[in-house]
Design a protein around this motif. Structure first.
Motif, short mmCIF file in Angstrom:
data_model
loop_
_atom_site.label_atom_id
_atom_site.label_comp_id
_atom_site.label_asym_id
_atom_site.label_seq_id
_atom_site.Cartn_x
_atom_site.Cartn_y
_atom_site.Cartn_z
N THR A 112 68.82 29.41 78.65
CA THR A 112 68.33 28.79 79.63
C THR A 112 66.71 28.30 79.19
OG1 THR A 112 69.48 29.91 81.34
CG2 THR A 112 67.15 28.85 81.77
N GLY A 162 80.17 28.41 79.43
CA GLY A 162 80.36 27.27 79.65
C GLY A 162 80.02 26.29 78.72
N LEU A 201 72.99 22.92 85.27
CA LEU A 201 73.48 24.29 85.72
C LEU A 201 74.80 24.41 85.31
CD1 LEU A 201 72.87 27.11 87.06
CD2 LEU A 201 73.35 25.98 89.23
N VAL A 202 75.03 25.56 84.59
CA VAL A 202 76.49 26.03 84.26
C VAL A 202 76.47 27.38 83.91
CG1 VAL A 202 75.77 25.92 81.56
CG2 VAL A 202 78.16 25.50 82.13
N GLN A 203 77.63 27.90 83.96
CA GLN A 203 77.94 29.32 84.20
C GLN A 203 77.93 29.82 82.67
OE1 GLN A 203 81.48 30.24 86.47
NE2 GLN A 203 80.23 30.65 88.37
N ALA A 204 77.71 31.01 82.46
CA ALA A 204 77.83 31.69 81.09
C ALA A 204 79.38 31.48 80.42
CB ALA A 204 77.56 33.17 81.09
N VAL A 247 71.62 28.52 82.51
CA VAL A 247 72.70 29.10 82.27
C VAL A 247 72.88 30.36 83.17
CG1 VAL A 247 74.65 30.19 80.80
CG2 VAL A 247 73.17 28.22 79.96
N SER A 248 73.84 30.53 84.31
CA SER A 248 73.82 31.42 85.06
C SER A 248 74.65 32.75 84.61
CB SER A 248 74.33 31.10 86.46
OG SER A 248 75.57 30.47 86.49
N SER A 249 74.39 33.78 85.12
CA SER A 249 75.46 35.03 84.51
C SER A 249 76.33 35.21 85.48
CB SER A 249 74.46 36.16 84.27
OG SER A 249 73.77 36.56 85.49
N LYS A 261 75.08 31.09 76.98
CA LYS A 261 74.62 32.35 77.30
C LYS A 261 73.21 32.03 78.30
CE LYS A 261 76.01 34.22 73.11
NZ LYS A 261 75.54 34.91 71.71
N PRO A 262 73.06 33.05 79.12
CA PRO A 262 71.72 32.98 79.97
C PRO A 262 70.49 32.86 79.23
CG PRO A 262 73.22 34.88 80.76
CD PRO A 262 73.90 34.24 79.44
#
Length: 119
Positions: free
Chosen positions: A91, A16, A11-14, A117-119, A87-88
């Motif tokens: 995912t 990243g 899991l990574v943030q947008a 990828v979380s926004s 980018k989301p």
């Protein structure tokens, strides 16, 4: 026979980065083109990037050009996918696969690794 095991998802943030690895068993790894594919929920599995047996030729789908880099280390029987500026919409479950030529049919598949990828 080639067995493929992916790792490095998560899991990574947008914005990243993640690096996926695919370790192959078997002495014939260096004979194969290696590719990364992905499948999002409700969608077909599509090619993301591909690399020739020597590493001299690569292919990227348009949506990842300039953000993802595929590479391989034949001495380690491993192929990598460096993913930056995630980018989301990236995912998906990511699979590595071996085939005889770049963008050609695949003979062997890994079990997949989830990238979210979380926004």
């Amino acid at each position: 026979q080639v067995q493929l095991v992916e790792s490095g998802g998560g899991l990574v943030q947008a914005g990243g980065s993640l690096r996926l690895s695919c370790a192959a068993s078997g002495r014939t790894f260096s004979r194969y083109a290696m590719g990364w594919f992905r499948q999002a929920p409700g969608k077909e599995r599509d090619i993301v990037a591909d690399i020739s047996w020597s590493g001299g030729s690569t292919y990227y789908t348009d949506s990842v050009k300039g953000r993802f880099t595929i590479s391989r280390d034949n001495a380690k029987n491993t192929v990598y996918l460096q993913m930056n500026s995630l980018k989301p919409e990236d995912t998906a479950v990511y699979y590595c696969a071996a085939g005889m030529k770049v963008t050609g049919p695949r003979d062997y598949w890994g079990q997949g690794t989830q990238v979210t990828v979380s926004s």
